[in-house]
Design an enzyme around this catalytic site. Structure first.
Site, PDB file in Angstrom:
ATOM      1  N   GLY A  63      45.187  35.057  47.417  1.00  0.00           N
ATOM      2  CA  GLY A  63      45.040  35.935  46.269  1.00  0.00           C
ATOM      3  C   GLY A  63      46.362  36.457  45.736  1.00  0.00           C
ATOM      4  O   GLY A  63      46.375  37.253  44.811  1.00  0.00           O
ATOM      5  N   ASP A  64      47.458  36.035  46.351  1.00  0.00           N
ATOM      6  CA  ASP A  64      48.745  36.542  45.857  1.00  0.00           C
ATOM      7  C   ASP A  64      49.803  35.480  46.119  1.00  0.00           C
ATOM      8  O   ASP A  64      49.480  34.302  46.178  1.00  0.00           O
ATOM      9  CB  ASP A  64      49.057  37.887  46.534  1.00  0.00           C
TER      10      ASP A  64
END
Ligand SMILES: *[C@@H]1O[C@H](CO)[C@@H](O)[C@H](O)[C@H]1NC(C)=O
Ligand SMILES: *[C@@H]1O[C@H](CO)[C@@H](O)[C@H](O)[C@H]1NC(C)=O
Ligand SMILES: *[C@@H]1O[C@H](CO)[C@@H](O)[C@H](O)[C@H]1NC(C)=O
Ligand SMILES: *[C@@H]1O[C@H](CO)[C@@H](O)[C@H](O)[C@H]1NC(C)=O
Length: 327
Positions: A271-272
């Site tokens: 997610g990052d």
């Protein structure tokens, strides 16, 4: 790819990845080598690929299984004490060939535990280390000196699931066994602003030397996955790192104030950032003044949301340890 410069000496390279990104990046800025005085010989080119040494794979002369320490791999029994006593027991062999903790097939629920020197943590292919979702099992620790505070919240932070400080010759590996952070409840609390302290990571090693992290699958970390800090001679290879692309701050591999690092053959969906090279955080990082340098990243497959996939916070890469620019 977009280059962005801010605060004068920080460069962020953004790779926007809606699609599969296959990045083969070598970061070897010539000016990462500390500047020499005018009378020194001309700087010798250092090849980080050949100079980064693998952690000694021989730290496994004495082998114990987690079950010898009361471990139960049923997915519900808490094994924190079993892990901690196993490491404690094997630490006696750090100068006589090292100890290896074998985690057999099963689901091993646990709270955070630390590793020791000349030590191998080896996961069977059907072994899963499950991080407990009980917040009270995660000890609180001080913020990192180069961060000054927790990233989510001011003050301290929760320990990382697998930690260690001031250790050498550490291997975390297995036949592609799994470490599952069970992060969903942490992400939910984070989004609802219900956390009092900063979330823990899956693996964090501080002030350590000769680290090999390989051949494992890491899933659903509460936050970052692999975070070596103030450490050197690190190889991260053959890792599969998976987290939902909308999970908060589930960065893949973040070398932070580290040198001689090689990251290769990894598959990261998160997610990052897929990889973020760091040197602390803002003014704390600058005053701590420990650069990340000599880092090789190659043969990575990164899938992230259309945000940052590879982030290089190179403000300290371009400065030698003794001449970090002050604001
Ligand atoms: C693990 O090591 C960290 C860093 O030194 C320390 O703060 C923490 O208390 C240790 N945790 C345990 C369970 O020993
Ligand atoms: C590890 O070494 C660092 C730097 O030398 C020191 O500040 C820190 O207290 C040590 N931590 C532990 C847990 O030994
Ligand atoms: C990695 O794990 C796979 C799957 O079990 C195994 O076949 C392979 O030998 C391992 N590779 C290394 C380098 O240990
Ligand atoms: C390890 O397991 C993951 C998840 O099951 C899989 O996608 C990956 O291909 C495996 N890697 C190796 C080297 O077997």
């Amino acid at each position: 790819m977009e280059f962005q410069r801010h605060r004068g000496f920080s460069i962020t390279i953004k790779l926007t990845t809606w699609l599969l990104l296959i990045a083969t990046v070598s970061i070897t800025p010539s000016h990462a080598v500390p500047r020499r005085g005018p009378y020194d010989e001309k700087p010798r080119y250092r090849n980080p690929i050949t100079e980064i040494k693998y952690a000694s794979p021989s730290c496994r002369a004495h082998v114990s299984s987690l079950t010898e320490f009361g471990g139960v791999g049923d997915g519900t029994t808490l094994n924190t004490d079993a892990f901690r006593s196993a490491v404690e027991h094997l630490s006696q062999y750090s100068s006589t060939g090292g100890g290896m903790l074998y985690v057999p097939a099963g689901k091993w629920l646990t709270g955070p535990f630390n590793l020791t020197s000349c030590f191998t943590l080896f996961l069977d292919k059907d072994a899963t280390i499950l991080a407990t979702q009980d917040v009270n099992q995660w000890p609180l620790i001080d913020p990192l000196p180069s961060y000054g505070r927790g990233r989510d919240k001011p003050g301290g932070r929760y320990s990382s699931l697998i930690g260690g400080a001031n250790i050498t010759d550490v291997v975390i590996t297995g036949d592609n066994g799994t470490i599952d952070g069970q992060g969903a409840s942490w992400w939910q609390k984070f989004h609802k602003n219900q956390l009092k302290y900063t979330r823990g990571y899956l693996i964090e090693l501080l002030y350590s030397d000769r680290i090999l992290i390989s051949n494992l699958t890491l899933v659903n970390s509460p936050a970052w996955n692999i975070h070596p800090v103030y450490s050197s001679n690190i190889v991260v290879s053959s890792k599969t790192i998976l987290a939902p692309v909308h999970s908060p701050n589930t960065d893949g591999i973040n070398p932070d104030s580290c040198s001689q690092v090689r990251i290769e053959d990894c598959y990261v969906v998160s997610g990052d950032d897929c990889v973020a090279i760091k040197s602390g955080w803002d003014q704390y990082g600058i005053s701590y003044g420990m650069p990340s340098q000599h880092i090789v990243i190659r043969r990575l497959t990164c899938i992230s949301p259309p945000v940052l996939s590879l982030r290089l916070e190179v403000r300290c890469l371009v400065a030698s340890k003794t001449s970090v620019p002050k604001t």
